[in-house]
Design a protein around this motif. Structure first.
Motif, short mmCIF file in Angstrom:
data_model
loop_
_atom_site.label_atom_id
_atom_site.label_comp_id
_atom_site.label_asym_id
_atom_site.label_seq_id
_atom_site.Cartn_x
_atom_site.Cartn_y
_atom_site.Cartn_z
N ASP A 83 0.85 -1.19 0.00
CA ASP A 83 0.00 0.00 0.00
C ASP A 83 0.88 1.24 0.00
N ARG A 84 0.30 2.38 0.30
CA ARG A 84 1.05 3.63 0.20
C ARG A 84 2.18 3.74 1.22
N LEU A 85 2.02 3.09 2.37
CA LEU A 85 3.09 3.11 3.37
C LEU A 85 4.22 2.16 2.99
N SER A 86 3.87 0.93 2.67
CA SER A 86 4.91 -0.06 2.39
C SER A 86 5.71 0.30 1.14
N ILE A 87 5.07 0.93 0.13
CA ILE A 87 5.81 1.24 -1.10
C ILE A 87 6.89 2.29 -0.85
N PHE A 137 0.92 -9.78 11.36
CA PHE A 137 2.01 -9.65 12.32
C PHE A 137 2.96 -10.84 12.31
N LEU A 138 2.48 -12.03 11.97
CA LEU A 138 3.35 -13.20 12.01
C LEU A 138 4.34 -13.21 10.84
N VAL A 139 3.86 -12.87 9.64
CA VAL A 139 4.78 -12.77 8.50
C VAL A 139 5.76 -11.61 8.73
N MET A 140 5.28 -10.53 9.32
CA MET A 140 6.18 -9.42 9.68
C MET A 140 7.26 -9.91 10.63
N PHE A 141 6.87 -10.73 11.60
CA PHE A 141 7.84 -11.23 12.56
C PHE A 141 8.86 -12.16 11.90
N MET A 142 8.43 -12.91 10.89
CA MET A 142 9.36 -13.75 10.14
C MET A 142 10.43 -12.89 9.47
N GLY A 143 10.01 -11.82 8.79
CA GLY A 143 10.98 -10.90 8.19
C GLY A 143 11.82 -10.22 9.25
N TRP A 144 11.21 -9.90 10.38
CA TRP A 144 11.90 -9.26 11.52
C TRP A 144 13.06 -10.13 11.99
N GLU A 145 12.82 -11.43 12.13
CA GLU A 145 13.87 -12.34 12.59
C GLU A 145 14.92 -12.61 11.51
N LEU A 146 14.50 -12.67 10.26
CA LEU A 146 15.47 -12.87 9.18
C LEU A 146 16.42 -11.67 9.07
N LEU A 223 5.03 -4.14 21.91
CA LEU A 223 5.57 -3.94 20.56
C LEU A 223 6.72 -2.93 20.59
N PHE A 224 6.60 -1.93 21.43
CA PHE A 224 7.66 -0.92 21.52
C PHE A 224 8.94 -1.52 22.09
N ILE A 225 8.82 -2.49 22.99
CA ILE A 225 10.02 -3.17 23.49
C ILE A 225 10.77 -3.82 22.33
N GLY A 226 10.02 -4.43 21.40
CA GLY A 226 10.65 -4.97 20.20
C GLY A 226 11.33 -3.88 19.39
N ALA A 227 10.67 -2.72 19.29
CA ALA A 227 11.24 -1.61 18.52
C ALA A 227 12.51 -1.06 19.17
N THR A 228 12.59 -1.10 20.51
CA THR A 228 13.80 -0.59 21.16
C THR A 228 15.02 -1.44 20.79
N GLY A 229 14.79 -2.71 20.47
CA GLY A 229 15.90 -3.56 20.02
C GLY A 229 16.28 -3.26 18.58
N LYS A 230 15.33 -3.37 17.69
CA LYS A 230 15.63 -3.18 16.26
C LYS A 230 16.04 -1.75 15.94
N SER A 231 15.35 -0.77 16.52
CA SER A 231 15.64 0.63 16.22
C SER A 231 16.54 1.28 17.26
N ALA A 232 17.21 0.45 18.06
CA ALA A 232 18.32 0.89 18.93
C ALA A 232 17.96 2.06 19.84
N GLY A 263 11.78 -0.92 13.41
CA GLY A 263 10.95 -0.55 14.56
C GLY A 263 10.08 0.65 14.27
N VAL A 264 10.64 1.66 13.60
CA VAL A 264 9.87 2.85 13.24
C VAL A 264 8.76 2.48 12.27
N TYR A 265 9.08 1.63 11.28
CA TYR A 265 8.05 1.20 10.33
C TYR A 265 6.94 0.44 11.04
N MET A 266 7.31 -0.47 11.95
CA MET A 266 6.30 -1.26 12.66
C MET A 266 5.36 -0.36 13.45
#
Length: 632
Positions: A83-87, A137-146, A223-232, A263-266
């Protein structure tokens, strides 16, 4: 249609496959060319998708590839959404990713693992695109871990050096800590909404927001706890400065276009949830602003050219996260976009400088070897490397927020939102803005001004065209990316408005912009004046405050004393006392007992028939005596 939607992911995977199967028979140029063309093809397809999405405000491309999990109420498919965000994020990932691939061909030339490097790079792109294009969210998490796996592989790419391997491990472990929060958030989403699909979850949240306020508050916090890891973000930002151990193009890819933006995107994707959780948003805004301040001040005393930029990335991510906490999700995305251009330009320019210093060390045969990343051994490179200098200068000025470069518009937008809605966050971000300009001026002066301070710098040369062409392209983006959300026109806001929660359209506050522009220029000038004497950097590093800032306010030391050392002590006690002293002692004691019994019984086996006959006779006597006694 499904194949078309998936093609941005499939092209990097195809490049990966070709290099994995036939790379050993191919030249370095061919391997790099395949990987770069794969990334470029993904960018071209993303541009075609952009054209389709302009047809209508609610246009979206969806594809369900196959069912994944069907267990009771849980029904998840491999579903993808453009969609307009992901593109917007897809274009950043593939466009800047292509330039970084191209730069890598020149930078990694002659490396013994050249083939493996480009395989990992293509996998990184495919993983990030999976995260961005997921429709649940589950497919997102798969990409998140990859993405986390790829960062581990690339940060520790030169693993023969123990420090590099440790840096990769640190990134992996710290991110797993944040991912625990993300997983718990996903589980709570399913418990609350009965689905993991974005459409179902966000639709129910809008319809039942007030009745689910408590659950949504906890979900967004997890979810923000996850973002603190990925987005430092504080307290999990400590992995990102050590990520400099990998090749410099990897640093550019991680810091500008892929992992740290996840994290910001999520949070932007889940803006419908965050808008219903004001308490969480207040926490997010404060953590983001505090991260911007802590990381920005830490950059002031770094001597490694890449570590300055690493702490700068953490600081700028703090701006984006704070914007999400303020409800200014589009402002966060705008800064993510401009930051992708100028930070990629800065990292690749830093890589070009390092490459030039290493060439200078080889050219100056009799000179003492120096650390090619230590700014104390640089100086005078503006004349030696003019293209690199121009890219670093414009990227640095954009980072500092100097008008009319892109960083000025995106950072000003966040500062204005903070000024309107959260004064404590505004104060931290405002100080961080001035600090940013100061460390940019310090770095520019130490690296490019004055005379060369080592033979390596004196013999440095400009990088080849494979490295300078991406620098030029990124510099052009750095100059003009501010037009994507120019005040008054704000095309990015209009584009994202149908899919992202947002506040007011960006407005230009002339007095505020003038103040921060003047402060930025003043900080740059003061830094140039102070660091014309390069010995000042060394003197500052030896002061108490200098050591504190160089160690990033001792967060790593705190972790070492509070977590790592107690963990090692507990591990040692478990290994040496409980395992060896109790468990092994018990097992070995049983073995020794039977060994002793065996030795004792072995003495009965003499091998002489007369002995056996005597034993039999004694036995018979006992048997006869027993029956005789019982007969009475």
């Amino acid at each position: 249609m499904a194949l078309f939607i998936l093609s941005p992911i499939l092209f990097p995977l195809l490049g990966l496959l070709i290099n994995a199967l036939w790379g050993r028979r191919m030249s370095e140029r061919a391997i790099g060319g395949v990987a770069t063309l794969a990334a470029a093809a993904a960018f071209v397809v993303s541009m075609l998708m952009l054209g389709q999405l302009t047809a209508a405000e609610d246009a979206r491309l969806t594809a369900t590839i196959a069912p994944w999990i069907a267990a009771g109420a849980l029904n998840v498919s491999f579903g993808f959404l453009v969609d307009r965000l992901s593109i917007v994020i897809m274009l950043i990932v593939t466009g800047i990713g292509t330039l970084i691939h191209m730069f890598s061909i020149g930078y990694m030339r002659g490396d013994e693992r050249f083939q493996r490097y480009f395989i990992y790079l293509n996998l990184f792109l495919a993983s990030m695109l999976t995260l961005v294009m997921a429709d649940n969210f589950l497919v997102m998490f798969m990409g998140w871990e990859l993405v986390g796996l790829c960062s581990y592989l690339l940060i520790g790419f030169w693993f023969k050096n123990l420090k590099n391997a440790e840096a990769g491990r640190k990134a992996f472990v710290v991110n797993r800590i944040g991912d625990v929060g993300f997983v718990l958030g996903i589980l709570l989403i399913f418990v609350t909404f009965g689905s993991l699909s974005f459409a179902d979850v966000f639709g129910q949240a809008e319809a039942q927001g007030e009745t689910l306020a408590g659950a949504i508050g906890l979900i967004t916090l997890l979810l923000f706890i996850g973002a603190t890891g990925k987005s430092a973000q504080i307290p999990l930002f400590v992995w990102l400065p050590d990520a400099m151990a990998g090749p410099t193009p990897v640093s550019a890819l991680i810091h500008a276009a892929t992992m740290v933006t996840a994290g910001v995107y999520m949070m932007t994707r889940a803006s419908a949830l965050y808008e219903l959780a004001p308490a969480t948003q207040a926490i997010v805004a404060l953590v983001g602003a505090l991260t911007a301040f802590v990381a920005g001040t830490s950059a002031l005393r770094q001597l490694d050219i890449k570590k300055v930029l690493a702490y700068s990335t953490v600081s700028q991510l703090g701006y984006m996260v704070a914007a999400c906490g303020l409800g200014a999700f589009i402002a966060a995305d705008f800064h993510l976009l401009t930051h992708a251009f100028f930070k990629a330009a800065l990292f690749l320019a830093a890589g070009s400088v390092i490459h030039g210093i290493e060439h200078g060390m080889h050219a100056a045969h009799n000179s003492a070897p120096v650390d090619p990343q230590d700014m104390r051994y640089m100086g005078g490179l503006a004349r030696k490397m003019p293209v690199t200098f121009a890219a670093f200068l414009l990227g640095g000025l954009a980072l500092a927020g100097v008008p009319p470069l892109s960083g000025f518009f995106s950072k000003d937008e966040i500062l204005l939102d903070a000024f309107k809605h959260n004064l404590p966050a505004f104060a931290l971000l405002a100080v961080s803005s001035v600090v940013t300009a100061f460390y940019v001026g310090r770095q520019l002066t130490l690296v490019f001004a004055g005379r060369p301070r080592s033979e390596a710098a004196a013999h440095a040369v400009e990088s080849n065209w494979l490295m300078t062409m991406p620098l030029i392209a990124l510099t052009i983006g750095t100059v003009f990316a501010g037009l994507f959300n120019f005040p008054g026109a704000h095309p990015l806001t209009d584009w994202l408005a149908p899919v992202v929660r947002h506040g007011d359209a960006p407005k230009f506050d002339a007095p505020l912009a003038a103040v921060f522009s003047a402060l930025a220029i003043g900080a740059l000038a003061i830094a140039w004046f102070l660091y014309r004497n390069p010995d000042r950097a060394q003197a500052e590093a030896e002061t108490g405050m200098g050591r504190l800032l160089a160690k990033a306010w001792c967060f790593d030391d705190a972790y070492r004393w509070a977590i790592v050392k107690p963990f090692y002590i507990i591990s040692t006690v478990c290994a040496q006392v409980i395992d060896v002293g109790v468990i092994d002692a018990a097992v070995n004691g049983v073995g020794r007992l039977f060994h002793t019994l065996g030795n004792s019984l072995r003495s009965l086996q003499t091998g002489f028939v007369r002995n056996y006959g005597l034993v039999m006779l004694i036995g018979v006597v006992f048997v006869v005596a027993y029956f005789a006694l019982n007969a009475r």
